[in-house]
Design an enzyme around this catalytic site. Structure first.
Site, PDB file in Angstrom:
ATOM      1  N   GLU A   1       0.859  -1.209   0.000  1.00  0.00           N
ATOM      2  CA  GLU A   1       0.000   0.000   0.000  1.00  0.00           C
ATOM      3  C   GLU A   1       0.881   1.239   0.000  1.00  0.00           C
ATOM      4  O   GLU A   1       0.676   2.174   0.781  1.00  0.00           O
ATOM      5  CB  GLU A   1      -0.903   0.003   1.240  1.00  0.00           C
TER       6      GLU A   1
ATOM      7  N   CYS B   1     -10.799   0.490   7.572  1.00  0.00           N
ATOM      8  CA  CYS B   1     -10.277   1.756   8.075  1.00  0.00           C
ATOM      9  C   CYS B   1     -10.877   2.963   7.361  1.00  0.00           C
ATOM     10  O   CYS B   1     -11.087   4.017   7.959  1.00  0.00           O
ATOM     11  CB  CYS B   1      -8.752   1.787   7.944  1.00  0.00           C
TER      12      CYS B   1
END
Lengths: 651, 651
Positions: free
Chosen positions: B306, B390
């Site tokens: 990521e 998230c």
């Protein structure tokens, strides 16, 4: 009689072309002869040292109390010793080598002593995790590791006739057969998260004659694709567990897994002729080559999951193209060739050998790439070893077995698949045919054969796809109907003969041979300029060069002081030059190019109003000489940027 | 007096611009007024249901025996409740909401009861892994989760004056203070693998007045970058642990981690004025915006880790650009604005709000993107929730706090950072200033202010970078010296005044105001056409459109029957049209384009000889109408391909 073939197709009716023993062919010359020796003299000894220094061998010794440190490294590290043993086995098949035999003996002894009573062997589990065996097939690779054990054992048995390692492997495989299989037989229905065991078991069936191994491989292949693995964070597709093989539309997920799977399925087809398998394999191969394969033959567009991307997703700098995936593709091609008799699979085998696998191995034989980008800023360097070191011993076993890929046979024919300077003696239709190749291939297109036999024989020579004005990589559909031989010439004892290949890509010379007969094949070695499908975003406005089976790149070392992003090459002005002192001797390409400077004022911003920057006018472009080198040889000098796909500007 | 600001800079000398309470501003109108309501009425309630149905709340209940199932989900799932509570706190700050208050009370009660005697709280550990607490700071996020607890507690305390959750947070933070810190103080030298605790602790110091929290944040910031985490498979850079902050040359590794780190360091600067921090932050911001940021404002070029890529690595289809990373960038921008007074940070905040974060939230407020590609084949869909969820509550807390970002103050000035249809009452220099904005922004460039106060006041209006003929994203260097206001006009009570901004990007109207005075700002809403730096491979030959702060894309739903790869737009012929029934009302762009067909015979191969395919002659191209929609609104209709960067062809 020992018959050390890489894969044994001889026993099945579904193999159209049979393999030739690795010992039947002696590689010579500066290209493959030298590399074959480097593999023996540099690669295998240094890899053994790494196996020792990284405690991969000690992981075995601690099982029987001769090492008291902790288990070290990745959970599948045993497989590195197995691949090394496979490589070493192909070498000692050729004749005595005391040093190598000593190490092989040491390795096998370690393995024998580390095997448990019931046949189980995996040093990650035996000492520290005895209760966790078979509890996480998805992630912990016990059958993948076991598959490499079996492949090593089969190679060692074929090479030496000695059954020590094969005995270990059959005990392991018998334990699998007892434990895994249909629930209706009271067994556990499961598959391993990393394919490999399938082709290994089929080879074990071939080597031992026991069909139970084939049956288990078949079970694993059929059980896959139903979500048994419960994919986890990468998802089922990572493990090829999202769709059953017989409904799979395209290869996806982890590249090495996908290609090992295809190799195993092709082996299953070769043994059983099961309906539907071959068309499905062909469909997957078409889709892969037509939309998901790099021009290097490499497979794997994503670091994420080491995986194959979607159609046309082929980024250059972030290409993953693991060396093992190139090797896996070659393994699959070898099996598809046997299944179909079609030279297109040799085309891809050869192309991937030179451009997909060979870049993963340094010229000195001591360093490796795991990842093979087609463009780099100069920071990507080969390493002597890896924490996850699957690729180095995979290279070693592939090079060691390479003589076994040069020729093939059927009932009446000798196939020449690959053009390698070499001497060979091959059994065809019950008699031994001597055949030599003298050639500077891949640098030159002339191959001179001498036939050392008398009698009737169909000699079949592969006309490479690239010599046909075809793309190196193409689907069956794209190739069909376009087979021709522009620029190819062929003569027998000096007299010209027709060089038109059949629909399988081979030209046949069927005659009654006399010892000393000669054949000359001449393949056109023009520089080929490639463009990429417009849907590949990274390659727009770019071209790539090849000559023969060798793909080229431009490297900073030859283009001092030029930002390769500012280099625009002229596709019409490229010529080939033998450079004996460059990179141990290569044919380099030279041509004209221009430096077209990126607006030097364009700094500090990524995005600007359109039209604000003009392309440089002709007067601003400065001419320079282009030098391109074989892609496989990149980064064997100082660090610097490299590109396979170059900007072009028509002159 | 309650003063619920998103981040409290008021107490430090190093904040040039002070924040305004979220309650001081009421958003109105169809754009932000409506979205603010959707967040309250759709987003928060449905997210609460997900917290419940996915056992995130039960993970708390099982700590005190009211739930007997297993722990479910990711180890940092507690943080989703914390972010939800932060969002809800900003909302109840505005006035009573019985339903929301009931849930907040329930959430806080769960947290209070799950906290251990010594202040520890993390439901992943308390029941099942009590002996593993603090044993794997690199991977298991205990301080990251605790940081979100602290942020929620600070928000709740600011919003309500109630100290219940703040008490939990201080007990947790006090335990951290006892345990972690310099070895010379007898403490453990360690850092968390995911930054977040740093800015949380500094906010806690601001809220409680206890400097020990600031000291601990400072310790964590300084301890990072020395390899304490022992990086593992992603390497130290993933965690920003490879180089200490004061020697960091560029942001790399996990994008959200990197940007949360920068937010924390900026908070440290704001509290301490520590020499060297601000120039380093500016350097990192310059490098990020000038070479590693998408035109959406998104950050994160790689699925792998990521993470942020290298310079110019900005693939469109494989862009990662996590919604949380956009939010993290906005959080950093907000702090940099306070530290510098420079509107460039509002430019990026605003741009990222519309084009980086907003795409992550469906128009109906019930679905989210985690990953925000700039090009897609139609398979990437928003989801109501994620296993790693998230992003959704991060969107919720950002929207809920948005009123707090519109204005700022200093000793004598009122800053208008953002143009939002709104009513506000703001304390400036000891008196309350009423100010309304009436505007159709971002669709129209006219903003009408009414001032509801009497007396001396400097009103400072931000002139957006995009209105200045500048790139939306640019380094300080590229921007310096080019500030102008072409096309911007400004009037007070109908009389024109100079609209030239100062070097910080604000135009000042300093006068003695009378209640009812009006100001009209007119920003040019031309369509802007962007090109990308030539070193970004994916964007060559392509352009993108924006208008005002809104970036556009082309979506299949508006371009039926055309392969978007075959679409070539004409950059000179684009006009804007208000479409009230399209996507809840948007300004669409319309223009002319051509379909230039990819050779329909080019199938079955990826690579072809250069020159074999010609670009279509003019006669082969078919004209068609282009319709482009705001990128944030993509995929709110049927599935289909989408592109931000489009092929262009000059007319």
């Amino acid at each position: 009689m020992r018959h050390p073939v890489v894969v044994e197709f001889a026993s099945t009716a579904y193999a159209r072309i049979k393999p030739v023993a690795v010992t039947a062919v002696e590689l010579r010359g500066d290209f493959w002869g030298r590399r074959f020796d480097i593999n023996r003299k540099e690669t295998l000894p240094t890899q053994w040292d790494h196996l020792e220094s990284t405690n991969r061998l000690n992981n075995f010794r601690r099982v029987f109390g001769e090492y008291d440190g902790p288990y070290e490294g990745l959970f599948f590290n045993d497989s590195d010793l197995y691949k090394w043993l496979e490589a070493a086995s192909w070498l000692i098949a050729r004749g005595p080598d005391a040093e190598l035999e000593k190490r092989i003996d040491e390795g096998i002894t370690l393995i024998e002593r580390a095997q448990e009573e019931d046949g189980y062997i995996d040093t990650y589990f035996t000492v520290d995790r005895p209760n966790e065996k078979w509890t996480n097939l998805r992630d912990l690779h016990e059958m993948y590791v076991g598959g490499h054990l079996i492949q090593a054992a089969v190679a060692h048995h074929r090479a030496t006739g000695n059954g020590r390692l094969l005995n270990v492997a059959t005990r392991f495989a018998d334990m699998l057969c007892k434990r895994f299989g249909p629930e209706s037989d009271g067994k556990v229905e499961a598959v391993d998260g990393h394919e490999e065991i399938e082709m290994a078991l089929i080879e074990l069936a071939r080597e031992t004659g026991h069909s139970r191994y084939l049956e288990l491989a078949r079970f694993f292949i059929k059980a896959r694709g139903h979500g048994l693995l419960k994919g986890g964070r990468f998802g089922d597709a990572y493990f090829q567990d999202d769709v059953p093989f017989d409904r799979m539309e395209s290869l996806a997920g982890h590249a090495v897994r996908a290609l090992y799977m295809c190799s195993g399925v092709t082996d299953l087809y070769l043994e059983t002729g099961e309906e539907g398998l071959l068309p499905r394999l062909e469909t997957l191969w078409d889709r892969l080559t037509a939309s998901r394969m790099y021009i290097t033959g490499g497979v794997g567009s994503r670091y994420d999951g080491e995986s194959i991307g979607v159609d046309y997703e082929l980024p250059n700098a972030q290409a993953y193209t693991e060396t093992c995936a190139a090797i896996a593709s070659m393994m699959w091609c070898h099996r598809m060739l046997a299944a179909t008799g079609d030279a297109r699979y040799v085309d891809l085998f050869e192309w991937t050998l030179y451009n997909g696998m060979l870049p993963g191995w340094s010229l000195d034989g001591r360093e490796y790439y795991y990842v093979n980008p087609l463009e780099n800023d100069g920071t990507h360097r080969r390493r002597p070893w890896y924490y996850c070191s699957c690729c180095p011993p995979n290279v070693a076993r592939t090079i060691a077995s390479l003589p076994g890929y040069v020729y093939g046979t059927d009932a009446e024919s000798l196939y020449v698949h690959l053009y390698f300077d070499s001497d060979a003696r091959i059994e065809v239709a019950g008699k031994t045919v001597g055949i030599t190749q003298r050639t500077q291939y891949p640098w030159e297109g002339t191959v001179d054969f001498t036939i050392d036999t008398d009698g009737d024989l169909a000699l079949k020579l592969r006309i490479p796809g690239w010599a046909n004005g075809q793309a190196a990589l193409s689907s069956r559909e794209a190739r069909d109907g376009t087979v021709k031989a522009a620029g190819v010439s062929l003569s027998v004892n000096g007299g010209s003969v027709d060089a038109t290949p059949d629909s399988n890509g081979y030209v046949t010379i069927h005659r009654t041979w006399k010892t000393g007969d000669t054949v000359r094949l001449q393949l056109p070695m023009d520089v080929r300029v490639w463009q990429s499908h417009p849907k590949v975003p990274d390659n727009r406005g770019r071209i790539a060069f090849s000559r023969g089976p060798v793909l080229y790149c431009v490297e900073q070392a030859d283009m001092q002081g030029v930002d390769l992003d500012e280099l625009f090459v002229d596709p019409a002005q490229i010529s080939a030059h033998w450079e004996p002192s460059l990179l141990d001797g290569v044919v380099a390409l030279k041509g004209t190019a221009q430096r077209r400077a990126i607006d030097s004022a364009w700094t500090g911003e990524l995005y600007r109003p359109f039209g604000q920057q003009r392309e440089p006018a002709a007067g601003e472009a400065s001419p320079l000489q282009l030098v391109a080198i074989p892609y496989f040889a990149w980064h064997n000098r100082e660090s610097g940027p490299m590109k396979v796909w170059m900007n072009y500007r028509e002159a």
